[in-house]
Design a protein around this motif. Structure first.
Motif, short mmCIF file in Angstrom:
data_model
loop_
_atom_site.label_atom_id
_atom_site.label_comp_id
_atom_site.label_asym_id
_atom_site.label_seq_id
_atom_site.Cartn_x
_atom_site.Cartn_y
_atom_site.Cartn_z
N PHE A 257 0.83 -1.20 0.00
CA PHE A 257 0.00 0.00 0.00
C PHE A 257 0.87 1.26 0.00
N SER A 258 1.86 1.30 0.88
CA SER A 258 2.69 2.49 1.03
C SER A 258 3.45 2.83 -0.25
N GLU A 259 3.93 1.81 -0.96
CA GLU A 259 4.80 2.04 -2.10
C GLU A 259 4.06 2.11 -3.43
N THR A 260 2.76 1.80 -3.42
CA THR A 260 2.00 1.86 -4.68
C THR A 260 0.82 2.81 -4.63
N ASN A 261 0.36 3.15 -3.41
CA ASN A 261 -0.83 4.00 -3.29
C ASN A 261 -0.53 5.16 -2.35
N GLY A 262 -0.63 4.92 -1.06
CA GLY A 262 -0.25 5.92 -0.08
C GLY A 262 -1.28 6.99 0.20
N ASN A 263 -2.46 6.88 -0.38
CA ASN A 263 -3.50 7.86 -0.10
C ASN A 263 -4.49 7.27 0.90
N GLY A 264 -4.59 7.89 2.05
CA GLY A 264 -5.50 7.37 3.06
C GLY A 264 -5.25 8.04 4.38
N ASP A 265 -5.79 7.48 5.43
CA ASP A 265 -5.66 8.06 6.76
C ASP A 265 -4.99 7.05 7.68
N VAL A 266 -3.94 7.49 8.39
CA VAL A 266 -3.18 6.60 9.25
C VAL A 266 -3.67 6.66 10.69
#
Length: 350
Positions: free
Chosen positions: A94-103
């Motif tokens: 997720f982090s290396e291909t998308n990264g859009n969201g809420d942590v």
């Protein structure tokens, strides 16, 4: 000590609005990625939505049904809690291909760099809505370790009034463990979450006479046995051993005649639901003038518009959990309304 993540602004009023908007715009499909679900872009999703799975395991499923209203107007299910979201491999992808969201519940990260800095490159991150104010980073997403990254979730984020609730930055927990933090999920959390997932049937009561009631003559009300049944739902939190079963059992029927010009039987209007699911006693010929176990006598005729007879069923709510706990939740009610015409005839054949 490493520096805070690059790209994070100081928490001014303007940046707070930005953070909240980024959080609420995220979305998830299915179980949000805990078990490999994907978002609309084909990637694992980071979202504030719960992954709890709820299924009805007993009770009627057909016909018109609706949710219960708690008799305790001050009671509400918990507004938020923490859940497992990513395995190390899922987070890396997720982090290396998308990264859009809420942590976190209110902290939105946009762009892969901010995710990789903290979860891959061990950089310290700001923890705006929970203590401590900063948290150390992770190396290589904890690849090779057995466990999950957890984050706060909320069924309705706009109802989480306290910004410190469930606001901790996404954190690691070993497999098979529940975090020892405030607002960690419990079996009771799942039971309360399932409360408004319980759907009970809409049921019109049976009346005699059926077409029109008559002024000063009792209208008998009853339901045959088996009309009402227990409804049980099971809630499970994936990747934990937590589950709970919430059961709704019908225990009473309250009649509101829809006008003050009426007498209820019994006087309270509360008709007991018997163990076999029946209510009252069916009318039989020759009992027209008797006071029924459950019913209403209307004292004034309708004039063009029927009275709205409201039948409100009270459901007793109990729960049992995976850790051997259990207990009661506030009773719930469900109302059904039907029109009743009343005529001005003093004698009628039944």
């Amino acid at each position: 000590m490493t520096s805070p993540l690059r790209g994070w602004p100081s928490l001014t009023a303007a940046s707070l609005v930005t953070v909240v908007l980024a959080s609420t715009s995220a979305h998830a499909i299915g179980d949000g990625g805990v078990n490999g679900s994907t978002d609309s872009q084909g990637g694992i999703s980071a979202s504030a939505r719960s992954r709890i799975k709820v299924a009805q395991v007993s009770g009627p499923t057909g016909g018109k049904r609706g949710a219960l209203s708690s008799v305790d107007v001050n009671w509400k299910p918990p507004p938020c809690w923490y859940e497992p979201v990513f395995t190390p491999a899922q987070l890396k992808n997720f982090s290396e291909t998308n990264g859009n969201g809420d942590v976190a519940l209110r902290q939105g990260w946009q762009g892969t760099r901010l995710w990789t800095d903290h979860f891959k490159d061990e950089q310290t991150a700001a923890n705006y809505f929970a203590a401590p104010s900063t948290v150390p980073g992770y190396k290589d997403y904890n690849l090779g370790k057995d466990g999950y990254f957890w984050r706060g979730v909320a069924p309705h984020i706009d109802e989480v009034d306290d910004t410190s609730l469930c606001g901790r930055l996404m954190f690691w927990q070993n497999a098979g463990e529940i975090p020892d933090v405030p607002n960690a999920p419990t079996s009771k959390t799942l039971a309360e979450y399932a409360y408004d997932k319980v759907k009970v049937p809409e049921t019109e009561v049976q009346l005699k006479p059926t077409a029109k009631s008559t002024v000063n003559l009792p209208t008998w009300v009853w339901l045959d046995k088996g009309t009402f049944q227990e409804v049980k739902v099971r809630a499970e939190l994936p990747n934990t051993a937590l589950w709970a079963e919430t059961t709704a059992k019908p225990v009473a029927l309250h009649l509101d005649p829809g006008t003050p010009d009426a007498t209820a039987y019994p006087a309270s209007g509360d008709c007991t639901i018997n163990e076999d699911g029946s209510i009252g006693t069916p009318y039989t010929a020759g009992r027209a003038a008797e006071g029924p176990p459950c019913g209403i006598t209307y004292l004034r005729a309708t004039d063009g518009s029927p009275y709205q007879l409201k039948a409100s069923v009270t459901w007793q709510i109990t729960w049992q959990g995976s850790d051997g706990t259990g207990g009661d939740l506030p009773n719930g009610t469900f109302d059904t309304t039907q029109g009743i015409n009343v005529q001005e005839i003093q004698a009628v054949n039944r």
